[in-house]
Motif scaffolding. Structure first.
Motif, PDB file in Angstrom:
ATOM      1  N   ALA A  12      49.165  16.752  38.628  1.00 17.81           N
ATOM      2  CA  ALA A  12      47.943  16.215  38.046  1.00 17.81           C
ATOM      3  C   ALA A  12      48.078  14.732  37.763  1.00 17.81           C
ATOM      4  O   ALA A  12      49.163  14.200  37.679  1.00 17.81           O
ATOM      5  CB  ALA A  12      47.622  16.959  36.757  1.00 17.81           C
ATOM      6  N   THR A  13      46.921  14.068  37.598  1.00 11.58           N
ATOM      7  CA  THR A  13      46.908  12.680  37.157  1.00 11.58           C
ATOM      8  C   THR A  13      46.346  12.637  35.766  1.00 11.58           C
ATOM      9  O   THR A  13      45.410  13.352  35.437  1.00 11.58           O
ATOM     10  CB  THR A  13      46.040  11.821  38.090  1.00 11.58           C
ATOM     11  OG1 THR A  13      44.743  12.371  38.140  1.00 11.58           O
ATOM     12  CG2 THR A  13      46.640  11.762  39.483  1.00 11.58           C
ATOM     13  N   ALA A  14      46.886  11.770  34.888  1.00 11.11           N
ATOM     14  CA  ALA A  14      46.547  11.811  33.467  1.00 11.11           C
ATOM     15  C   ALA A  14      45.682  10.636  33.077  1.00 11.11           C
ATOM     16  O   ALA A  14      45.814   9.550  33.603  1.00 11.11           O
ATOM     17  CB  ALA A  14      47.820  11.812  32.628  1.00 11.11           C
ATOM     18  N   GLY A  15      44.797  10.892  32.098  1.00  9.94           N
ATOM     19  CA  GLY A  15      44.021   9.832  31.477  1.00  9.94           C
ATOM     20  C   GLY A  15      44.365   9.799  30.009  1.00  9.94           C
ATOM     21  O   GLY A  15      44.219  10.797  29.315  1.00  9.94           O
ATOM     22  N   SER A  44      44.926  15.456  31.684  1.00  9.54           N
ATOM     23  CA  SER A  44      44.887  15.430  33.143  1.00  9.54           C
ATOM     24  C   SER A  44      44.291  16.741  33.641  1.00  9.54           C
ATOM     25  O   SER A  44      44.690  17.800  33.171  1.00  9.54           O
ATOM     26  CB  SER A  44      46.305  15.261  33.684  1.00  9.54           C
ATOM     27  OG  SER A  44      46.349  15.548  35.052  1.00  9.54           O
ATOM     28  N   PRO A  45      43.299  16.659  34.551  1.00  5.35           N
ATOM     29  CA  PRO A  45      42.726  15.497  35.221  1.00  5.35           C
ATOM     30  C   PRO A  45      41.989  14.564  34.238  1.00  5.35           C
ATOM     31  O   PRO A  45      41.500  15.003  33.207  1.00  5.35           O
ATOM     32  CB  PRO A  45      41.754  16.105  36.223  1.00  5.35           C
ATOM     33  CG  PRO A  45      42.199  17.517  36.404  1.00  5.35           C
ATOM     34  CD  PRO A  45      42.748  17.925  35.065  1.00  5.35           C
ATOM     35  N   ALA A  46      41.913  13.294  34.622  1.00  6.78           N
ATOM     36  CA  ALA A  46      41.269  12.297  33.780  1.00  6.78           C
ATOM     37  C   ALA A  46      39.769  12.526  33.696  1.00  6.78           C
ATOM     38  O   ALA A  46      39.159  13.148  34.571  1.00  6.78           O
ATOM     39  CB  ALA A  46      41.553  10.899  34.331  1.00  6.78           C
ATOM     40  N   THR A  49      36.873  12.870  36.704  1.00  8.33           N
ATOM     41  CA  THR A  49      37.453  13.153  38.021  1.00  8.33           C
ATOM     42  C   THR A  49      36.652  14.233  38.739  1.00  8.33           C
ATOM     43  O   THR A  49      36.256  15.228  38.143  1.00  8.33           O
ATOM     44  CB  THR A  49      38.918  13.609  37.883  1.00  8.33           C
ATOM     45  OG1 THR A  49      39.640  12.633  37.151  1.00  8.33           O
ATOM     46  CG2 THR A  49      39.560  13.804  39.247  1.00  8.33           C
ATOM     47  N   GLN A  56      45.352  22.732  40.855  1.00 14.03           N
ATOM     48  CA  GLN A  56      45.958  21.645  40.076  1.00 14.03           C
ATOM     49  C   GLN A  56      45.895  22.020  38.603  1.00 14.03           C
ATOM     50  O   GLN A  56      44.842  22.433  38.107  1.00 14.03           O
ATOM     51  CB  GLN A  56      45.205  20.340  40.321  1.00 14.03           C
ATOM     52  CG  GLN A  56      45.685  19.171  39.472  1.00 14.03           C
ATOM     53  CD  GLN A  56      44.963  17.882  39.808  1.00 14.03           C
ATOM     54  OE1 GLN A  56      44.645  17.626  40.964  1.00 14.03           O
ATOM     55  NE2 GLN A  56      44.678  17.076  38.802  1.00 14.03           N
ATOM     56  N   SER A 121      37.732  15.612  27.687  1.00 10.79           N
ATOM     57  CA  SER A 121      37.707  15.110  29.052  1.00 10.79           C
ATOM     58  C   SER A 121      36.936  16.105  29.897  1.00 10.79           C
ATOM     59  O   SER A 121      37.060  17.329  29.703  1.00 10.79           O
ATOM     60  CB  SER A 121      39.135  14.945  29.595  1.00 10.79           C
ATOM     61  OG  SER A 121      39.114  14.536  30.952  1.00 10.79           O
TER      62      SER A 121
END
Length: 397
Positions: A12-15, A44-46, A49, A56, A121
């Motif tokens: 995952a990508t983090a915010g 995450s996800p940010a 997104t 994911q 989020s």
């Protein structure tokens, strides 16, 4: 929708979300509220997104504080189940999310024992290029025989080993009397489960297929979970001896009826092998056109119990009663007298075991649900995971 659905993990990508500081505290020697560090959370996800892969994971990490609560929910209020680490610094989902769905993550973090503050989020999972849906057998609520397999029938082929493994991992068989069993890929669109031995009579079974969010191939995603409940009836096993022209029917190991029968004549031999009762029809027309020989016969029959996809039945045959018990004269079916055929029809559950011996024509695996045509070792080799599984204890609630 399965009420207890849980979800699968991946990268995952983090915010990062900065939370307000915790409330003030009083008393000498401690840090005042103005000195308390700002609690932070990375989600995450940010936020915002789109096209997130359903497998994911959703990951929430706390900084300068501890997580006190996390929820991941869609607009209908369906929550993704996840787990909080022992140190309460990380939370993550454990199974796949629904495709083409918007989720809102709500996380609460407390710093220094103060009042929790909240961060949110919102993200949206991708819309699959190809959707994988399923059907199952037996029927929901059905009572079946001890030889009945569980069949998961898929709407699209699953051709890769990785995809098949993902599908198998999504499947769970819950039992009132847990026993060992295994899945076997009959084809790219069917995977079946059988126990090592016949089902215990009286067994209650629940099958859970958590296919939603499963990546089954390139662009192919499961979109819906499914559950199935059935029960196992008495241990009915019928053995049919083509050489003796006799059928012996047992219930729990006790012989309850012996029937004179006639099997397939030379050139139309019946199948030798382990079969199950697949379906029952009180009346139907046997038509040779369905076996590639149009015009040879077209005969109405009663009390039909199917044994193979290719058209082998046990049925009433009043025209051959003179040969039943002494000669094989049929076109491949098992002929019985009207009285015996009616009794057997009423006695039989779908999934009861039927074994034929004494013919030169061997049953082909896959000519109907034929899980008992293979040894246990052969069956286990048909699993994408290559190993048997133990049934999960079925809750009594």
């Amino acid at each position: 929708m399965f009420k207890d659905r849980t979800f699968a993990a991946g990268a995952a990508t983090a915010g990062a979300v900065v939370l307000a500081a915790a409330g003030c505290s009083s008393g000498g020697g401690g840090s005042g509220g103005d000195d308390a560090p700002a609690a932070k959370a990375a989600i995450s996800p940010a936020n915002g997104t789109r096209d997130v892969a359903p497998d994911q994971p959703v990951v929430v990490k706390a900084d300068k504080g501890r997580l006190t609560a996390v929820t991941v929910a869609d607009p209908k209020g369906r929550k993704a189940q996840g787990g909080l680490a022992a140190d309460r610094l990380t939370w993550r989902t454990s199974r796949g999310l629904l495709p083409a769905t918007t989720y809102t993550v709500t996380a609460q973090v407390a710093a220094g024992g103060g009042k929790p503050v909240t961060a949110t989020s919102t993200f949206t999972t991708l819309t699959p290029a190809k959707k994988l849906e399923s059907g199952m057998s037996p029927l929901d609520g059905e009572r079946v025989g001890v030889g009945m397999p569980i069949q998961l029938l898929l709407t699209r082929p699953v051709t890769t080993e990785q995809g098949r493994q993902a599908v198998e991992r999504s499947l769970e068989v819950r039992m009132s009397k847990p026993v060992e069993g295994a899945w076997y890929w009959i084809s790219d669109k069917e995977v079946d489960f059988r126990p090592r031995e016949y089902w215990p009579p009286g067994q209650k079974v629940q099958v859970v297929a958590r296919l939603a969010g499963v990546r089954a191939g390139e662009g192919l995603w499961g979109v819906k979970d499914r559950t199935l409940d059935f029960t196992v009836g008495p241990r009915h096993v019928t053995t049919i001896d083509a050489k003796r022209h006799r059928a012996t029917v047992t219930d729990g190991g006790r012989t309850v009826r012996t029937m004179k029968v006639s099997l397939g004549k030379p050139g139309d031999d019946s199948y030798t092998g382990m079969m199950i009762a697949q379906e029952k029809q009180a009346a139907m027309v046997m038509d040779s056109a369905t076996t590639g020989n149009p015009g040879e016969y077209r005969t109405p029959t009663k009390w039909n119990v199917r044994m193979t996809y290719s058209g082998t039945f046990i049925h009433s045959a009043p025209w051959s009663t003179g040969s039943q018990g002494s000669a094989n004269v049929s076109h491949g079916c098992v002929n019985a007298s009207p009285g015996d055929a009616k009794w057997f029809y009423d006695f039989t559950n779908r999934g009861d075991v039927i074994e034929v011996t004494g013919t030169t024509r061997k049953l082909r695996f896959g000519n109907g649900p034929t899980p008992w045509a293979k040894s246990w070792d052969e069956w286990v080799k048909g699993s994408a995971l290559g190993a048997p599984v133990k049934g999960v204890q079925l809750s009594r609630s």
